[in-house]
Motif scaffolding. Sequence first.
Motif, PDB file in Angstrom:
ATOM      1  N   ALA A  14       0.835  -1.208   0.000  1.00 24.84           N
ATOM      2  CA  ALA A  14       0.000   0.000   0.000  1.00 24.84           C
ATOM      3  C   ALA A  14       0.868   1.255   0.000  1.00 24.84           C
ATOM      4  O   ALA A  14       1.912   1.323   0.658  1.00 24.84           O
ATOM      5  CB  ALA A  14      -0.929  -0.003   1.207  1.00 24.84           C
ATOM      6  N   TRP A  15       0.447   2.229  -0.763  1.00 25.55           N
ATOM      7  CA  TRP A  15       1.076   3.526  -0.892  1.00 25.55           C
ATOM      8  C   TRP A  15       1.488   4.069   0.480  1.00 25.55           C
ATOM      9  O   TRP A  15       0.681   4.151   1.402  1.00 25.55           O
ATOM     10  CB  TRP A  15       0.056   4.482  -1.539  1.00 25.55           C
ATOM     11  N   GLY A  16       2.787   4.386   0.615  1.00 28.71           N
ATOM     12  CA  GLY A  16       3.231   5.000   1.860  1.00 28.71           C
ATOM     13  C   GLY A  16       3.585   4.014   2.958  1.00 28.71           C
ATOM     14  O   GLY A  16       3.966   4.423   4.060  1.00 28.71           O
ATOM     15  N   THR A  17       3.463   2.694   2.669  1.00 22.83           N
ATOM     16  CA  THR A  17       3.867   1.709   3.674  1.00 22.83           C
ATOM     17  C   THR A  17       5.128   1.009   3.175  1.00 22.83           C
ATOM     18  O   THR A  17       5.487   1.104   2.003  1.00 22.83           O
ATOM     19  CB  THR A  17       2.778   0.639   3.926  1.00 22.83           C
TER      20      THR A  17
ATOM     21  N   ILE B  20      -3.989  -4.150   4.661  1.00 18.59           N
ATOM     22  CA  ILE B  20      -2.878  -3.205   4.794  1.00 18.59           C
ATOM     23  C   ILE B  20      -2.292  -3.281   6.197  1.00 18.59           C
ATOM     24  O   ILE B  20      -1.068  -3.295   6.386  1.00 18.59           O
ATOM     25  CB  ILE B  20      -3.353  -1.781   4.450  1.00 18.59           C
TER      26      ILE B  20
ATOM     27  N   PHE C 287      -0.091  -7.036   3.894  1.00 19.67           N
ATOM     28  CA  PHE C 287      -0.228  -7.762   2.637  1.00 19.67           C
ATOM     29  C   PHE C 287       0.045  -6.821   1.467  1.00 19.67           C
ATOM     30  O   PHE C 287       0.017  -5.603   1.593  1.00 19.67           O
ATOM     31  CB  PHE C 287      -1.635  -8.346   2.502  1.00 19.67           C
TER      32      PHE C 287
ATOM     33  N   ILE D  91      -4.650  -7.051  -0.809  1.00 15.42           N
ATOM     34  CA  ILE D  91      -5.650  -6.003  -0.589  1.00 15.42           C
ATOM     35  C   ILE D  91      -6.879  -6.267  -1.459  1.00 15.42           C
ATOM     36  O   ILE D  91      -8.024  -6.200  -0.987  1.00 15.42           O
ATOM     37  CB  ILE D  91      -5.023  -4.624  -0.886  1.00 15.42           C
TER      38      ILE D  91
ATOM     39  N   THR E 103      -8.468   2.400  -1.396  1.00 15.79           N
ATOM     40  CA  THR E 103      -7.853   2.169  -0.090  1.00 15.79           C
ATOM     41  C   THR E 103      -6.339   2.053  -0.205  1.00 15.79           C
ATOM     42  O   THR E 103      -5.604   2.460   0.710  1.00 15.79           O
ATOM     43  CB  THR E 103      -8.439   0.882   0.547  1.00 15.79           C
ATOM     44  N   PHE E 104      -5.877   1.481  -1.317  1.00 18.29           N
ATOM     45  CA  PHE E 104      -4.433   1.344  -1.542  1.00 18.29           C
ATOM     46  C   PHE E 104      -3.729   2.688  -1.378  1.00 18.29           C
ATOM     47  O   PHE E 104      -2.661   2.784  -0.767  1.00 18.29           O
ATOM     48  CB  PHE E 104      -4.208   0.795  -2.952  1.00 18.29           C
ATOM     49  N   PHE E 105      -4.356   3.746  -1.933  1.00 17.91           N
ATOM     50  CA  PHE E 105      -3.720   5.065  -1.888  1.00 17.91           C
ATOM     51  C   PHE E 105      -4.139   5.882  -0.666  1.00 17.91           C
ATOM     52  O   PHE E 105      -3.320   6.585  -0.069  1.00 17.91           O
ATOM     53  CB  PHE E 105      -4.042   5.850  -3.168  1.00 17.91           C
TER      54      PHE E 105
ATOM     55  N   HIS F 103      -5.437   4.984   2.355  1.00 24.06           N
ATOM     56  CA  HIS F 103      -5.706   4.284   3.614  1.00 24.06           C
ATOM     57  C   HIS F 103      -5.462   5.123   4.863  1.00 24.06           C
ATOM     58  O   HIS F 103      -6.186   4.940   5.845  1.00 24.06           O
ATOM     59  CB  HIS F 103      -4.927   2.967   3.671  1.00 24.06           C
TER      60      HIS F 103
END
Lengths: 215, 215, 215
Positions: free
Chosen positions: B207-210, C31, C35, C40, C82-84, C86
């Motif tokens: 995920a973006w930013g993780t 997230i 994962f 996701i 959600t990917f971006f 979250h």
Amino acid sequence: MTTDLFHPASQHVAEIVGIFVFAVTGALLAIRRGFDAVGIAVLALVTALGGGVLRDLVLNQSPAAFADLGYLATPFVAAAVTFFLHPALSRLMTVFTWFDAAGMALFCVTGTIKALLAGLGPLSAALLGVLTAVGGGVMRDLIAAEVPRLVRAEETLYSVPAFGGALAVVAMAAAGWLRPWNALIVAGTVFALRMLAVRFAWRAPVAWGTRRPPG
Amino acid sequence: MTTDLFHPASQHVAEIVGIFVFAVTGALLAIRRGFDAVGIAVLALVTALGGGVLRDLVLNQSPAAFADLGYLATPFVAAAVTFFLHPALSRLMTVFTWFDAAGMALFCVTGTIKALLAGLGPLSAALLGVLTAVGGGVMRDLIAAEVPRLVRAEETLYSVPAFGGALAVVAMAAAGWLRPWNALIVAGTVFALRMLAVRFAWRAPVAWGTRRPPG
Amino acid sequence: MTTDLFHPASQHVAEIVGIFVFAVTGALLAIRRGFDAVGIAVLALVTALGGGVLRDLVLNQSPAAFADLGYLATPFVAAAVTFFLHPALSRLMTVFTWFDAAGMALFCVTGTIKALLAGLGPLSAALLGVLTAVGGGVMRDLIAAEVPRLVRAEETLYSVPAFGGALAVVAMAAAGWLRPWNALIVAGTVFALRMLAVRFAWRAPVAWGTRRPPG
């Protein structure tokens, strides 16, 4: 040929008893794991009815468990009883092992016969009979976040007597010998083998050249 | 249109090989986790046949795995072979990665075609194709009480090539171009992409930013 | 009688919103567990559509989720958002609790009605309604290798309002009072009870004589 090994009314009583005992094992596991009343009811339902529902889904039939109020209400009764009486029930585990073995023996035989009646081949029918007997327990253990007893090396033989009995049923059906009293003898033998496995700690072998992990 | 990419007999051989290899990966995981012979057979069966059974249940069809003795007996043979020869098989993991990728590529293409033949829409059919290819592995990991490889960030791309291939199949079907040799090219491309992902450690983004958790 | 509580178009919008919110809860859990993008998307799909698919399998029908592109594409959109976004979505959890309760209330009522229309008995239909509402969340937690929230003692009431609403629907159907606006009142009550359970930390009891494990 029919799935009724006993007189239909006796058969229904035997199945309700088997469902009750399976449900109690689910409810007791839920309590041991600290789940709440919802968790106790869910594990009771899943343990008691899961195997038959999986079998019927594979047979592409409507699950029998959802068509009979007795099948469906029994796990709730078992959950309620266990909710209050779990200390006593836990002390009765020896008795439960007997009833659980009887339920397993009954369900593996009737499950195999139901699969044969649906037109499945011998090995398919035998595997579905075993699934009927052990599927609910696997779902119970998965929801409780435990490794299923079915695959654990420290557990005594359970699915092996079931598979043997299921193969005996399909062999008798192929030979034209399948009668209620014959099927009952198979179920009794499965029951006896399971109890002997408990008594003498019979276990399935672990992979060649490896050692059994400490229980 | 048919699910046979090859000559029917060759197709059956290819599927049996794919089932065998999937079953061996299940049996090896069971041994690594210390399960007994029952657990080895169960994980072999579930890994090899679980994806196709899930697909057929969603398609409201009787599972093909229960209608073909070859499909059903192969996992038992694989479990027995792995029971004895697991040290050698573990050393062959590189070879297995190749066969596993081939099985995945075959099953995602044939699963998608089977779903299209059953009348499903493009996205539905593609998702069922992926489910055919990865469903057994997810069930294997759940029973082994491991987080499914499918969702783990440290694993290399597996379902993404499968999904791409499935989408290619539905696009070709929509354009009227779906022929056995076309579908074979898609399966070959899926196989190649999977092997490249292994070779160059291609992974799906987190995920973006993780940050990717340490493997 | 129909499963449409609202005008069909409004109903579809309400269901898409419910699916979106369920999918976001799945994506956020993926997230939090580290994962990758595949995980996701998988948890978004399973959480949003799993309950309805299980219900349709038990009803021996083709899953509705695979027949409607809107149902199937929404979880992918939710996963991508959600990917971006979250971090922002995680801060919106209070809002999400509201939408999640609304989705749960809608799905338990429509799931029960669908089961009644398929000819199931009252208790069966009520249980399938609950399964529709909670099944996806259980599958989400299992794949994430967590004990399902459904059974955990530290969680506030969720399935109990759903079960109460499902029983109210079957009682109204038996009395011949089931109308869209009646069913809507039931869904609204389920929603209100769920939000009260969150607000006042209502929990299901643990087994008689045991203590609630520390959350």
